[in-house]
Design a protein around this motif. Sequence first.
Motif, PDB file in Angstrom:
ATOM      1  N   VAL A 105       0.718  -1.307  -0.049  1.00 29.10           N
ATOM      2  CA  VAL A 105      -0.081  -0.001  -0.049  1.00 29.10           C
ATOM      3  C   VAL A 105       0.865   1.332  -0.017  1.00 29.10           C
ATOM      4  N   SER A 106       0.295   2.190  -0.521  1.00 26.37           N
ATOM      5  CA  SER A 106       0.868   3.634  -0.355  1.00 26.37           C
ATOM      6  C   SER A 106       0.338   4.404   1.036  1.00 26.37           C
ATOM      7  N   ARG A 107       1.162   4.914   1.820  1.00 21.08           N
ATOM      8  CA  ARG A 107       0.778   5.839   2.876  1.00 21.08           C
ATOM      9  C   ARG A 107       0.770   7.310   2.609  1.00 21.08           C
ATOM     10  N   VAL A 108      -0.107   7.759   2.280  1.00 19.82           N
ATOM     11  CA  VAL A 108      -0.060   9.396   2.215  1.00 19.82           C
ATOM     12  C   VAL A 108       0.013  10.205   3.435  1.00 19.82           C
ATOM     13  N   PRO A 135      -4.490   1.730  -1.598  1.00 17.94           N
ATOM     14  CA  PRO A 135      -4.106   0.330  -1.997  1.00 17.94           C
ATOM     15  C   PRO A 135      -3.435   0.515  -3.375  1.00 17.94           C
ATOM     16  N   ARG A 136      -2.199  -0.470  -3.506  1.00 16.12           N
ATOM     17  CA  ARG A 136      -1.450  -0.126  -4.627  1.00 16.12           C
ATOM     18  C   ARG A 136      -2.130  -1.226  -5.793  1.00 16.12           C
ATOM     19  N   ALA A 137      -2.015  -0.945  -7.151  1.00 12.96           N
ATOM     20  CA  ALA A 137      -2.603  -1.755  -8.184  1.00 12.96           C
ATOM     21  C   ALA A 137      -1.634  -2.780  -8.244  1.00 12.96           C
ATOM     22  N   GLU A 138      -2.399  -3.867  -8.391  1.00 10.59           N
ATOM     23  CA  GLU A 138      -1.764  -5.265  -8.823  1.00 10.59           C
ATOM     24  C   GLU A 138      -0.870  -5.223 -10.181  1.00 10.59           C
ATOM     25  N   ALA A 139       0.173  -5.718 -10.018  1.00  7.56           N
ATOM     26  CA  ALA A 139       1.212  -5.868 -11.315  1.00  7.56           C
ATOM     27  C   ALA A 139       1.021  -7.064 -12.145  1.00  7.56           C
TER      28      ALA A 139
END
Length: 139
Positions: A105-108, A135-139
Amino acid sequence: SSWRGGLRRLGGFRRDGSGATAVETALVTPVLMLFLFAVFELGWAMQCGSSVREAVEHGSRALISNPDMTPEELTARVDDRLEGLPIENLEVTIAQEWLTGNIQVSRVSWTYDYQLALPMVPETLFHFGSSLVIPRAEA
């Protein structure tokens, strides 16, 4: 006899309270105005803090489709959303984190300080800040 008449007039002056209202108003009005101004200033500080939060949340949605966005790009998006507001010292950071189960995930996180402008009151700084997880996009 003439000085007795003068004393009677002075006695009547002491009993007359018509000037008391003016004096009380002159003493209370500045305090009331300062209090009223402080309420408006505090409300404006809360509005600015809320606007920053909304702008960061809105700008952070772009991280879902573009997980490689830099903090500078995100800050530019947020600044565009805050156009017209006196927001000057906003700091936005993005950190990558791993959650249990190997989910990235990315924490802003953001911080924003608002300087209250009140006459006859020492400098007061309101600190706003928080973070949210994207949430980060699935690669």
